[in-house]
Design an enzyme around this catalytic site. Structure first.
Site: not given
Length: 323
Positions: A12, A56, A88-89
């Site tokens: 992101t 990610s 961030t996942d």
């Protein structure tokens, strides 16, 4: 002058608008740094490396092992620290795998963003500035891999994502953050703790380690599961339906089976409850308690131990130390 290398993986923080009105990774590491107010005032010698530009969720453990090798080469070549920007996942898993394979004292700091650059209130520039600040701070040495988000500094072994959209999504459920960035300086709350460091795998073919989540009335895992190891996200403090006990015992006779908790905070107990499917029963059937490690981190640790050639005794010892 302190030399910091920024390695961009996408996510992101690197996303811009797509023709259909969504967002997708497109920005380079250089684009990210150039958008950070105050970056030049840090007085750093910055080097920029574009490793990948993907969300990610599409990263694989082999990608992070390869990144770990590259980071080691950068630090051996004279860098004083490394900042990794990514989605961030899977950030908490990637950061922990990097931490397990990071044998040098120089800091590696992982960060990202919850809002893409194209929206109001984008948090990427502030997070990246904080990450650069931490990576350049002498007090960050010897702490392994750190995660900076919303000015908090987290140990990679404890941090996790707790919200789908909040800019304060990252927390350390056990013990809290290890520090904060305050008025442009990194402030650490405690000395560096002991870390588990494992051999870096030589190849790109890594062990298969599924993660199974328990639920009310769920069917037991397949006794014929083909894998190199297994992590079970159990109920409560390490409890499973009684009909799971025997199949898992069979699997534990062929591979390491780790018992974690799906609650994501607090430890797996070892001696409180005593009934079929309780933690005492399951540990007695050779399941390995994950301690305070959440299921995702437990899977990363088991994968890393197996990938480095560790046998059953090393797996048990690693969880006893890390958990």
């Amino acid at each position: 002058m302190t030399k910091i290398v920024v390695c961009g993986l996408g996510g992101t923080i690197a996303m811009t608008a797509t023709p259909d009105g969504g967002a997708a990774p497109a920005l380079s590491a250089g684009d990210l740094v150039s958008a950070v107010p105050g970056a030049a005032a840090l007085g750093l010698d910055l080097a920029l490396v574009d490793v990948a530009n993907v969300p990610s969720a599409s990263l694989r453990p082999a990608d992070i092992v390869a990144l770990s090798r590259r980071i080691s080469d950068l630090l051996t070549g004279g860098a004083d620290g490394v900042v990794v920007t990514q989605g961030t996942d899977t950030l908490e898993e990637c950061a922990y795998l990097l931490d397990l394979l990071h044998e040098r004292p120089e800091p590696v700091v992982v960060t990202g963003a919850m809002r893409p650059a194209l929206v109001a209130g984008a948090d990427g520039p502030a997070n990246l500035l904080a990450a650069l600040t931490v990576a350049a701070d002498p007090e960050a040495r010897g702490r392994g891999v750190l995660v900076t988000f919303a000015d908090d500094i987290h140990a990679a072994a404890r941090v996790r994502k707790t919200h789908t959209t909040s800019v304060a999504a990252f927390v350390s459920a056990t013990g809290g953050p290890v520090g904060q960035v305050v008025e442009g300086r990194a402030r650490f709350f405690a000395t560096a703790g002991r870390r588990v460091v494992l051999p870096r795998p030589d190849g790109d073919v890594l062990p298969r380690v599924p993660l199974i989540v328990a639920a009310l009335g769920a069917d037991a895992p397949d006794r014929d599961l083909e894998a190199d190891g297994l992590v079970v996200a159990a109920l409560g403090a390490g409890h499973l339906p009684d009909w799971w006990a025997e199949p898992l015992a069979e699997l534990a006779g062929r591979m390491p089976v780790v018992l974690a908790s799906r609650t994501l905070a607090g430890p797996v107990l070892t001696g409180t409850y005593s009934y079929p499917g309780s933690e005492r029963d399951l540990i007695g059937r050779a399941l390995i308690p994950a301690g305070f490690l959440d299921p995702a981190k437990a899977r990363i640790l088991l994968l890393a131990v197996l990938a480095g050639g560790g046998g059953p005794e090393r797996v048990v010892a690693a969880f006893a130390e890390a958990g």
